[in-house]
Design a protein around this motif. Structure first.
Motif, mmCIF file in Angstrom:
data_model
loop_
_atom_site.group_PDB
_atom_site.id
_atom_site.type_symbol
_atom_site.label_atom_id
_atom_site.label_comp_id
_atom_site.label_asym_id
_atom_site.label_seq_id
_atom_site.Cartn_x
_atom_site.Cartn_y
_atom_site.Cartn_z
ATOM 1 N N LYS A 151 1.204 -1.615 0.390
ATOM 2 C CA LYS A 151 -0.189 -0.394 -0.181
ATOM 3 C C LYS A 151 1.044 1.234 -0.111
ATOM 4 N N PRO A 152 2.250 1.494 0.745
ATOM 5 C CA PRO A 152 2.757 2.505 0.757
ATOM 6 C C PRO A 152 3.238 3.279 -0.923
ATOM 7 N N ALA A 153 3.430 2.225 -1.618
ATOM 8 C CA ALA A 153 3.513 2.708 -3.113
ATOM 9 C C ALA A 153 2.649 3.011 -3.920
ATOM 10 N N LEU A 154 1.424 2.801 -3.411
ATOM 11 C CA LEU A 154 0.372 3.480 -4.291
ATOM 12 C C LEU A 154 -0.141 4.329 -3.677
ATOM 13 N N TYR A 155 0.364 5.081 -1.960
ATOM 14 C CA TYR A 155 -0.504 6.775 -1.443
ATOM 15 C C TYR A 155 1.047 6.930 -2.358
ATOM 16 N N TYR A 156 2.244 6.612 -2.190
ATOM 17 C CA TYR A 156 3.446 7.411 -2.416
ATOM 18 C C TYR A 156 3.338 7.748 -4.002
ATOM 19 N N TYR A 157 2.479 6.964 -5.152
ATOM 20 C CA TYR A 157 2.593 7.865 -6.255
ATOM 21 C C TYR A 157 1.350 8.321 -6.487
ATOM 22 N N PHE A 158 0.508 8.094 -5.839
ATOM 23 C CA PHE A 158 -1.207 8.090 -5.991
ATOM 24 C C PHE A 158 -1.816 8.670 -4.966
ATOM 25 N N GLN A 159 -1.444 9.083 -3.683
ATOM 26 C CA GLN A 159 -1.877 9.348 -2.484
ATOM 27 C C GLN A 159 -3.495 8.353 -1.740
ATOM 28 N N ASN A 160 -4.112 7.598 -2.951
ATOM 29 C CA ASN A 160 -5.808 6.739 -3.125
ATOM 30 C C ASN A 160 -6.102 7.133 -4.175
ATOM 31 N N LYS A 161 -7.608 5.491 -3.618
ATOM 32 C CA LYS A 161 -8.101 5.090 -5.300
ATOM 33 C C LYS A 161 -8.258 6.237 -5.671
ATOM 34 N N GLU A 162 -8.857 7.344 -5.743
ATOM 35 C CA GLU A 162 -9.453 8.556 -6.581
ATOM 36 C C GLU A 162 -7.446 8.810 -6.907
ATOM 37 N N GLY A 163 -6.234 8.290 -6.908
ATOM 38 C CA GLY A 163 -5.674 9.398 -7.222
ATOM 39 C C GLY A 163 -5.538 9.095 -8.464
ATOM 40 N N ILE A 164 -6.133 7.807 -8.822
ATOM 41 C CA ILE A 164 -4.725 6.741 -9.134
ATOM 42 C C ILE A 164 -5.827 6.637 -10.786
ATOM 43 N N PHE A 165 -7.207 6.938 -10.270
ATOM 44 C CA PHE A 165 -8.270 6.496 -11.305
ATOM 45 C C PHE A 165 -7.964 7.960 -12.019
ATOM 46 N N LEU A 166 -8.309 8.919 -11.561
ATOM 47 C CA LEU A 166 -7.912 10.179 -12.194
ATOM 48 C C LEU A 166 -6.554 10.243 -12.943
ATOM 49 N N GLU A 167 -5.062 9.823 -12.550
ATOM 50 C CA GLU A 167 -4.552 9.635 -13.609
ATOM 51 C C GLU A 167 -4.958 8.624 -14.278
ATOM 52 N N LEU A 168 -5.291 7.814 -14.788
ATOM 53 C CA LEU A 168 -5.681 6.823 -16.284
ATOM 54 C C LEU A 168 -6.865 7.755 -16.881
ATOM 55 N N MET A 169 -6.831 8.218 -16.078
ATOM 56 C CA MET A 169 -8.534 9.083 -17.332
ATOM 57 C C MET A 169 -7.705 10.481 -17.770
ATOM 58 N N ARG A 170 -6.567 10.818 -16.983
ATOM 59 C CA ARG A 170 -5.660 11.737 -17.646
ATOM 60 C C ARG A 170 -4.884 11.825 -18.147
ATOM 61 N N GLU A 171 -4.248 10.092 -18.649
ATOM 62 C CA GLU A 171 -3.257 9.221 -19.200
ATOM 63 C C GLU A 171 -4.015 8.760 -20.736
ATOM 64 N N ALA A 172 -5.163 8.732 -20.380
ATOM 65 C CA ALA A 172 -6.235 8.600 -21.825
ATOM 66 C C ALA A 172 -6.547 9.330 -22.689
ATOM 67 N N GLY A 173 -6.978 10.346 -21.882
ATOM 68 C CA GLY A 173 -7.478 11.815 -22.603
ATOM 69 C C GLY A 173 -6.363 12.486 -23.032
ATOM 70 N N ALA A 174 -5.280 13.017 -22.301
ATOM 71 C CA ALA A 174 -3.612 12.981 -22.974
ATOM 72 C C ALA A 174 -3.411 12.862 -24.166
ATOM 73 N N ARG A 175 -3.651 10.841 -24.894
ATOM 74 C CA ARG A 175 -2.847 10.677 -25.571
ATOM 75 C C ARG A 175 -4.021 11.085 -26.406
ATOM 76 N N PHE A 176 -5.966 11.820 -26.264
ATOM 77 C CA PHE A 176 -6.708 11.492 -27.395
ATOM 78 C C PHE A 176 -6.286 13.139 -27.752
ATOM 79 N N GLU A 177 -6.334 14.067 -26.978
ATOM 80 C CA GLU A 177 -6.222 15.061 -26.986
ATOM 81 C C GLU A 177 -4.794 15.056 -28.196
ATOM 82 N N SER A 178 -4.215 14.498 -27.720
ATOM 83 C CA SER A 178 -2.563 14.227 -28.915
ATOM 84 C C SER A 178 -2.679 14.571 -30.050
ATOM 85 N N LEU A 179 -3.947 13.096 -30.286
ATOM 86 C CA LEU A 179 -4.217 12.679 -31.776
ATOM 87 C C LEU A 179 -4.944 13.556 -31.892
#
Length: 217
Positions: free
Chosen positions: A49-77
């Motif tokens: 768990k400390p690894a997840l908390y370090y990178y993303f703080q919580n479950k909400e953070g990892i969800f938002l990062e997944l959406m951000r990465e996908a959105g960034a690829r779409f916008e780049s396209l």
């Protein structure tokens, strides 16, 4: 202290972050956001768990990062598509193909986003999924209007022509999501779009000697 603790476990490295994202992506797609726990995510990633908390703080953070990465690829396209040269028909077909390939590569993210956007939010953080669709729609309409202006397309209702093109792309995506046993595929999508382009092509229209439509808005 947290950073030192996970440094001692050898968990500060790009591979760990990517394993967490991959584990969360699969779990969110198949179990749903609400039903997925932090414990399951770290187990899937093979970390603590400390690894997840370090990178993303919580479950909400990892969800938002997944959406951000996908959105960034779409916008780049979309940004790359705006710089392309060639006929409007060629550029639109190329854009549709690239959008479809990106969707296949990010199909789990698409499933997560669509499920949350059209169904219960499952307590997930707010993500403006509509903004990406609006930018995509605006780009297609821009291409359509350019095609009309250059004489490639008939001088008809640009918005209706835009919806016809978007509809074909959306159908190909939705069939792959919900009926993968009946895939339209990239080649099938191109053939469908070719039918639409043949219908709105000014050259084909004039060669047939059909009555011209009045200018649309």
């Amino acid at each position: 202290m947290r950073k030192k603790a996970i440094q001692s476990e050898g968990l500060i490295e790009p591979a760990v972050r990517q394993r967490l994202l991959a584990g969360a992506r699969e779990l969110f797609a198949h179990k749903g956001y609400a039903a997925t726990t932090v414990r399951e995510i770290v187990q899937a990633a093979g970390v603590t768990k400390p690894a997840l908390y370090y990178y993303f703080q919580n479950k909400e953070g990892i969800f938002l990062e997944l959406m951000r990465e996908a959105g960034a690829r779409f916008e780049s396209l979309l940004a790359e598509a705006r710089k392309e040269l060639g006929s409007v028909r060629e550029r639109t077909l190329h854009l549709a193909e690239r959008i479809y390939r990106l969707f296949l590569d990010q199909i789990e993210i698409a499933r997560i986003g669509l499920t949350i956007h059209y169904g219960p939010t499952q307590g997930a953080p707010l993500v403006d999924f509509e903004v990406l669709h609006r930018k995509f729609r605006e780009l297609i309409e821009q291409l359509v209007r350019e095609g009309i202006g250059k004489g490639e397309f008939q001088n008809r209702n640009a918005k209706e022509m835009t919806w016809a093109i978007l509809g074909a792309i959306n159908i190909a995506i939705e069939v792959q999501l919900w009926h993968p046993e009946l895939p339209i595929g990239n080649r099938g999508l191109v053939r469908i779009l070719d039918v639409i382009f043949e219908g709105i092509s000014k050259k084909d229209y004039e060669e047939k000697g059909e009555k011209k439509y009045e200018t649309g808005t």
